[in-house]
Write a protein that holds these residues in place. Structure first.
Motif, PDB file in Angstrom:
ATOM      1  N   ILE A   1      47.253  18.942 115.577  1.00  0.00           N
ATOM      2  CA  ILE A   1      48.493  19.106 114.607  1.00  0.00           C
ATOM      3  C   ILE A   1      48.574  17.867 113.784  1.00  0.00           C
ATOM      4  O   ILE A   1      48.266  16.735 114.254  1.00  0.00           O
ATOM      5  CB  ILE A   1      49.605  19.422 115.678  1.00  0.00           C
ATOM      6  N   ASP A   2      48.871  18.163 112.571  1.00  0.00           N
ATOM      7  CA  ASP A   2      48.968  17.183 111.514  1.00  0.00           C
ATOM      8  C   ASP A   2      50.107  16.193 112.006  1.00  0.00           C
ATOM      9  O   ASP A   2      51.192  16.774 112.120  1.00  0.00           O
ATOM     10  CB  ASP A   2      49.088  17.527 110.259  1.00  0.00           C
ATOM     11  N   PRO A   3      49.916  15.003 112.235  1.00  0.00           N
ATOM     12  CA  PRO A   3      51.317  13.966 112.428  1.00  0.00           C
ATOM     13  C   PRO A   3      52.228  14.144 111.311  1.00  0.00           C
ATOM     14  O   PRO A   3      53.597  13.997 111.612  1.00  0.00           O
ATOM     15  CB  PRO A   3      50.656  12.528 112.678  1.00  0.00           C
ATOM     16  N   ALA A   4      51.759  14.269 110.006  1.00  0.00           N
ATOM     17  CA  ALA A   4      52.703  14.344 109.020  1.00  0.00           C
ATOM     18  C   ALA A   4      53.602  15.458 109.069  1.00  0.00           C
ATOM     19  O   ALA A   4      54.921  15.589 108.839  1.00  0.00           O
ATOM     20  CB  ALA A   4      52.114  14.236 107.671  1.00  0.00           C
ATOM     21  N   GLU A   5      52.950  16.743 109.534  1.00  0.00           N
ATOM     22  CA  GLU A   5      53.752  17.922 109.462  1.00  0.00           C
ATOM     23  C   GLU A   5      54.733  17.724 110.736  1.00  0.00           C
ATOM     24  O   GLU A   5      55.940  18.169 110.608  1.00  0.00           O
ATOM     25  CB  GLU A   5      52.872  19.079 110.156  1.00  0.00           C
ATOM     26  N   VAL A   6      54.404  17.006 111.769  1.00  0.00           N
ATOM     27  CA  VAL A   6      55.452  16.781 112.861  1.00  0.00           C
ATOM     28  C   VAL A   6      56.785  15.895 112.368  1.00  0.00           C
ATOM     29  O   VAL A   6      57.824  16.100 112.666  1.00  0.00           O
ATOM     30  CB  VAL A   6      54.640  16.079 114.171  1.00  0.00           C
ATOM     31  N   ALA A   7      56.097  14.801 111.604  1.00  0.00           N
ATOM     32  CA  ALA A   7      57.317  14.120 111.110  1.00  0.00           C
ATOM     33  C   ALA A   7      58.055  14.741 110.177  1.00  0.00           C
ATOM     34  O   ALA A   7      59.456  14.389 109.944  1.00  0.00           O
ATOM     35  CB  ALA A   7      56.626  12.779 110.526  1.00  0.00           C
ATOM     36  N   GLN A   8      57.700  15.705 109.279  1.00  0.00           N
ATOM     37  CA  GLN A   8      58.385  16.608 108.535  1.00  0.00           C
ATOM     38  C   GLN A   8      59.249  17.370 109.195  1.00  0.00           C
ATOM     39  O   GLN A   8      60.493  17.761 108.934  1.00  0.00           O
ATOM     40  CB  GLN A   8      57.495  17.512 107.469  1.00  0.00           C
ATOM     41  N   LYS A   9      58.862  17.852 110.248  1.00  0.00           N
ATOM     42  CA  LYS A   9      59.821  18.886 110.887  1.00  0.00           C
ATOM     43  C   LYS A   9      60.834  18.132 111.869  1.00  0.00           C
ATOM     44  O   LYS A   9      61.967  18.537 111.603  1.00  0.00           O
ATOM     45  CB  LYS A   9      58.968  19.732 112.122  1.00  0.00           C
TER      46      LYS A   9
ATOM     47  N   THR B   1      61.753  23.957 116.831  1.00  0.00           N
ATOM     48  CA  THR B   1      60.430  23.992 116.123  1.00  0.00           C
ATOM     49  C   THR B   1      60.067  22.199 116.210  1.00  0.00           C
ATOM     50  O   THR B   1      58.708  22.171 116.450  1.00  0.00           O
ATOM     51  CB  THR B   1      60.600  24.226 114.666  1.00  0.00           C
ATOM     52  N   ALA B   2      61.048  21.328 115.870  1.00  0.00           N
ATOM     53  CA  ALA B   2      60.601  20.009 115.828  1.00  0.00           C
ATOM     54  C   ALA B   2      60.145  19.588 117.388  1.00  0.00           C
ATOM     55  O   ALA B   2      59.234  18.781 117.507  1.00  0.00           O
ATOM     56  CB  ALA B   2      61.633  19.080 115.509  1.00  0.00           C
ATOM     57  N   GLN B   3      60.860  20.052 118.431  1.00  0.00           N
ATOM     58  CA  GLN B   3      60.404  19.635 119.654  1.00  0.00           C
ATOM     59  C   GLN B   3      59.182  20.555 119.993  1.00  0.00           C
ATOM     60  O   GLN B   3      58.414  19.655 120.825  1.00  0.00           O
ATOM     61  CB  GLN B   3      61.619  20.394 120.720  1.00  0.00           C
ATOM     62  N   GLU B   4      58.811  21.642 119.740  1.00  0.00           N
ATOM     63  CA  GLU B   4      57.527  22.021 120.010  1.00  0.00           C
ATOM     64  C   GLU B   4      56.410  21.496 119.113  1.00  0.00           C
ATOM     65  O   GLU B   4      55.414  21.159 119.798  1.00  0.00           O
ATOM     66  CB  GLU B   4      57.488  23.534 119.635  1.00  0.00           C
TER      67      GLU B   4
ATOM     68  N   ILE C   1      56.485  18.162 118.644  1.00  0.00           N
ATOM     69  CA  ILE C   1      56.131  16.996 119.472  1.00  0.00           C
ATOM     70  C   ILE C   1      55.647  16.965 120.651  1.00  0.00           C
ATOM     71  O   ILE C   1      54.694  16.349 120.918  1.00  0.00           O
ATOM     72  CB  ILE C   1      57.856  16.392 119.788  1.00  0.00           C
ATOM     73  N   MET C   2      56.000  18.077 121.410  1.00  0.00           N
ATOM     74  CA  MET C   2      55.042  18.524 122.509  1.00  0.00           C
ATOM     75  C   MET C   2      53.749  18.734 122.269  1.00  0.00           C
ATOM     76  O   MET C   2      52.667  18.182 123.063  1.00  0.00           O
ATOM     77  CB  MET C   2      55.713  19.709 123.357  1.00  0.00           C
ATOM     78  N   ALA C   3      53.558  19.702 121.154  1.00  0.00           N
ATOM     79  CA  ALA C   3      51.992  19.733 120.676  1.00  0.00           C
ATOM     80  C   ALA C   3      51.411  18.445 120.539  1.00  0.00           C
ATOM     81  O   ALA C   3      50.097  18.280 121.016  1.00  0.00           O
ATOM     82  CB  ALA C   3      52.038  20.899 119.742  1.00  0.00           C
ATOM     83  N   LEU C   4      51.891  17.671 119.761  1.00  0.00           N
ATOM     84  CA  LEU C   4      51.174  16.275 119.468  1.00  0.00           C
ATOM     85  C   LEU C   4      50.847  15.542 120.676  1.00  0.00           C
ATOM     86  O   LEU C   4      50.066  14.901 120.899  1.00  0.00           O
ATOM     87  CB  LEU C   4      52.110  15.665 118.327  1.00  0.00           C
ATOM     88  N   ALA C   5      52.217  15.567 121.434  1.00  0.00           N
ATOM     89  CA  ALA C   5      51.919  14.828 123.056  1.00  0.00           C
ATOM     90  C   ALA C   5      50.814  15.298 124.017  1.00  0.00           C
ATOM     91  O   ALA C   5      50.240  14.840 124.438  1.00  0.00           O
ATOM     92  CB  ALA C   5      53.231  14.786 123.697  1.00  0.00           C
TER      93      ALA C   5
END
Length: 93
Positions: A55-63, A41-44, A46-50
């Protein structure tokens, strides 16, 4: 006064223990799958943000943080099990 045997109660106790005792292997595998799922989930995320998706960067950081904490806990458990194994192997019989 007649003393009754405990055989029926012992069997009931054994049946209760079988039903309530968790299987260590099953618990370990379930938790390994959970850690793996958090990593994916975290990898996905990161890829979505890239890719520039919305996608909310805070959500990515939380994952990422959640996956990291799960992996650290898994490594601690692994180290404890390994230490226990090594201690058992050092025991003299």
């Amino acid at each position: 006064m007649k003393i009754q045997g405990l055989q029926g109660k012992v069997n009931l106790y054994q049946e209760t223990q079988k039903k309530t005792a968790p299987d260590f292997q099953k618990i370990l595998l379930e938790n390994l799958k959970e850690v793996d799922q958090k990593e994916k989930t975290a990898q996905e995320a990161i890829m979505a943000l890239a890719r520039g998706e919305d996608i909310d960067p805070a959500e990515v950081a939380q994952k990422i943080s959640s996956a990291d904490a799960s992996m650290k806990l898994l490594l601690r458990i692994r180290n404890k099990v390994l230490e226990a194994y090594q201690e058992i192997m050092r025991m003299q019989i």
